[in-house]
Design a protein around this motif. Structure first.
Motif, mmCIF file in Angstrom:
data_model
loop_
_atom_site.group_PDB
_atom_site.id
_atom_site.type_symbol
_atom_site.label_atom_id
_atom_site.label_comp_id
_atom_site.label_asym_id
_atom_site.label_seq_id
_atom_site.Cartn_x
_atom_site.Cartn_y
_atom_site.Cartn_z
ATOM 1 N N ARG A 85 -44.225 -1.587 46.752
ATOM 2 C CA ARG A 85 -42.875 -1.373 46.874
ATOM 3 C C ARG A 85 -42.216 -1.446 45.404
ATOM 4 O O ARG A 85 -41.037 -0.779 45.383
ATOM 5 C CB ARG A 85 -42.148 -2.498 47.823
ATOM 6 N N GLY A 86 -42.587 -2.148 44.623
ATOM 7 C CA GLY A 86 -41.974 -2.173 43.318
ATOM 8 C C GLY A 86 -41.841 -3.937 42.930
ATOM 9 O O GLY A 86 -41.009 -4.330 43.788
ATOM 10 N N LEU A 87 -42.326 -4.273 42.062
ATOM 11 C CA LEU A 87 -42.153 -5.798 41.520
ATOM 12 C C LEU A 87 -40.532 -5.779 40.807
ATOM 13 O O LEU A 87 -40.449 -4.732 40.268
ATOM 14 C CB LEU A 87 -43.400 -6.355 40.760
ATOM 15 N N GLN A 88 -40.278 -7.014 40.793
ATOM 16 C CA GLN A 88 -38.915 -7.031 40.119
ATOM 17 C C GLN A 88 -39.434 -6.931 38.487
ATOM 18 O O GLN A 88 -40.487 -7.110 37.845
ATOM 19 C CB GLN A 88 -38.929 -8.786 39.950
ATOM 20 N N ALA A 89 -38.304 -6.307 37.661
ATOM 21 C CA ALA A 89 -38.522 -5.871 36.379
ATOM 22 C C ALA A 89 -39.187 -6.906 35.541
ATOM 23 O O ALA A 89 -38.639 -8.265 35.576
ATOM 24 C CB ALA A 89 -37.149 -5.339 35.725
ATOM 25 N N GLY A 90 -40.218 -6.570 34.793
ATOM 26 C CA GLY A 90 -40.790 -7.866 33.826
ATOM 27 C C GLY A 90 -41.969 -8.572 34.449
ATOM 28 O O GLY A 90 -42.418 -9.324 33.976
ATOM 29 N N THR A 91 -42.032 -8.443 35.827
ATOM 30 C CA THR A 91 -43.150 -9.319 36.474
ATOM 31 C C THR A 91 -44.426 -8.351 36.406
ATOM 32 O O THR A 91 -44.635 -7.123 36.576
ATOM 33 C CB THR A 91 -42.699 -9.241 38.053
ATOM 34 N N THR A 92 -45.290 -9.144 36.006
ATOM 35 C CA THR A 92 -46.791 -8.490 35.839
ATOM 36 C C THR A 92 -47.708 -8.997 36.896
ATOM 37 O O THR A 92 -47.880 -10.236 37.159
ATOM 38 C CB THR A 92 -47.254 -8.861 34.387
ATOM 39 N N CYS A 93 -48.492 -8.135 37.488
ATOM 40 C CA CYS A 93 -49.485 -8.486 38.478
ATOM 41 C C CYS A 93 -50.944 -8.501 37.869
ATOM 42 O O CYS A 93 -51.407 -7.511 37.074
ATOM 43 C CB CYS A 93 -49.510 -7.430 39.616
ATOM 44 N N TYR A 94 -51.604 -9.641 38.072
ATOM 45 C CA TYR A 94 -53.119 -9.695 37.471
ATOM 46 C C TYR A 94 -53.857 -9.890 38.869
ATOM 47 O O TYR A 94 -53.291 -10.648 39.727
ATOM 48 C CB TYR A 94 -53.059 -10.842 36.716
ATOM 49 N N LEU A 95 -54.766 -9.484 38.587
ATOM 50 C CA LEU A 95 -56.123 -9.613 39.776
ATOM 51 C C LEU A 95 -57.241 -10.237 39.016
ATOM 52 O O LEU A 95 -57.856 -9.790 38.112
ATOM 53 C CB LEU A 95 -56.530 -8.472 40.476
ATOM 54 N N THR A 96 -57.852 -11.112 39.950
ATOM 55 C CA THR A 96 -59.422 -11.682 39.337
ATOM 56 C C THR A 96 -60.159 -10.767 40.281
ATOM 57 O O THR A 96 -59.970 -10.904 41.838
ATOM 58 C CB THR A 96 -59.344 -13.150 39.628
ATOM 59 N N ALA A 97 -61.114 -10.231 39.861
ATOM 60 C CA ALA A 97 -62.016 -9.388 40.588
ATOM 61 C C ALA A 97 -63.575 -9.474 40.057
ATOM 62 O O ALA A 97 -63.694 -9.693 38.768
ATOM 63 C CB ALA A 97 -61.627 -8.021 40.537
ATOM 64 N N ASN A 98 -64.481 -9.323 40.758
ATOM 65 C CA ASN A 98 -65.805 -9.386 40.485
ATOM 66 C C ASN A 98 -66.052 -7.561 40.098
ATOM 67 O O ASN A 98 -66.489 -6.913 41.029
ATOM 68 C CB ASN A 98 -66.695 -9.511 41.753
ATOM 69 N N VAL A 99 -66.177 -7.345 38.798
ATOM 70 C CA VAL A 99 -66.203 -6.206 38.123
ATOM 71 C C VAL A 99 -67.642 -6.223 37.670
ATOM 72 O O VAL A 99 -67.642 -7.092 37.175
ATOM 73 C CB VAL A 99 -65.089 -5.822 37.302
ATOM 74 N N LEU A 100 -68.244 -4.941 37.489
ATOM 75 C CA LEU A 100 -69.572 -4.689 36.992
ATOM 76 C C LEU A 100 -69.249 -4.778 35.231
ATOM 77 O O LEU A 100 -68.382 -3.904 34.819
ATOM 78 C CB LEU A 100 -70.114 -3.310 37.180
ATOM 79 N N ASN A 101 -70.199 -5.658 34.698
ATOM 80 C CA ASN A 101 -70.080 -5.645 33.140
ATOM 81 C C ASN A 101 -70.853 -4.534 32.654
ATOM 82 O O ASN A 101 -71.367 -3.764 33.443
ATOM 83 C CB ASN A 101 -70.090 -6.927 32.708
#
Length: 156
Positions: free
Chosen positions: A61-77
């Motif tokens: 829907r869209g985050l408030q201006a200036g808000t940053t979303c981070y995810l911790t994920a099991n990503v292949l290295n």
């Protein structure tokens, strides 16, 4: 000690936390993941998974201006081994996430690195950082911080 951690974690998960600076909890999370041996704790991962659908909806829907979303994920290295990494989200559509891997500079500041795309199913945790320094989510990071503080107390 695990019982105390579980109680304190459950107590702390219910509210917004004020960070000392906007990236302090992010830097702490990245540091914990780099040093973590073995699997991440199950209780905070369960809470993150439970609340992930609401985060996805809010992000789309869209985050408030200036808000940053981070995810911790099991990503292949590079060696094709799953590794828990923090990713700054750039796009999140149809069950796929694209973003930049967050690393720490030698000075301890967070920097965005390589671009990565992964399935939503490998997400372990999430973190929203607002411009005023407040955060939401970060269940694994809060748990690991609490565990570290309690261990430090038992040493003294």
């Amino acid at each position: 000690m695990r019982t105390v951690i579980t109680f304190l974690l459950a107590f702390s998960l219910t509210g917004t936390v004020h960070a000392q600076q906007p990236s302090s909890s992010l830097a702490s999370l990245v540091t914990h993941l780099e040093q973590q041996e073995g699997p991440l704790p199950e209780l905070p991962r369960k809470e993150a998974k439970r609340t992930l659908p609401q985060l996805r909806q809010r992000y789309q829907r869209g985050l408030q201006a200036g808000t940053t979303c981070y995810l911790t994920a099991n990503v292949l290295n590079e060696s094709a081994t799953p590794e828990p990494l923090v990713v700054e989200v750039a796009a999140w559509q149809a069950g796929q996430v694209t973003g930049r891997i967050v690393r720490l500079s030698p000075e301890g500041r967070t920097i965005a690195g390589a671009l990565v795309t992964f399935e939503e199913t490998v997400i372990l945790d999430w973190l929203l950082l607002r411009p005023n320094g407040t955060e939401e989510g970060n269940y694994v990071g809060k748990y690991l911080d609490l565990e570290e503080r309690l261990a430090a107390l038992s040493i003294k």
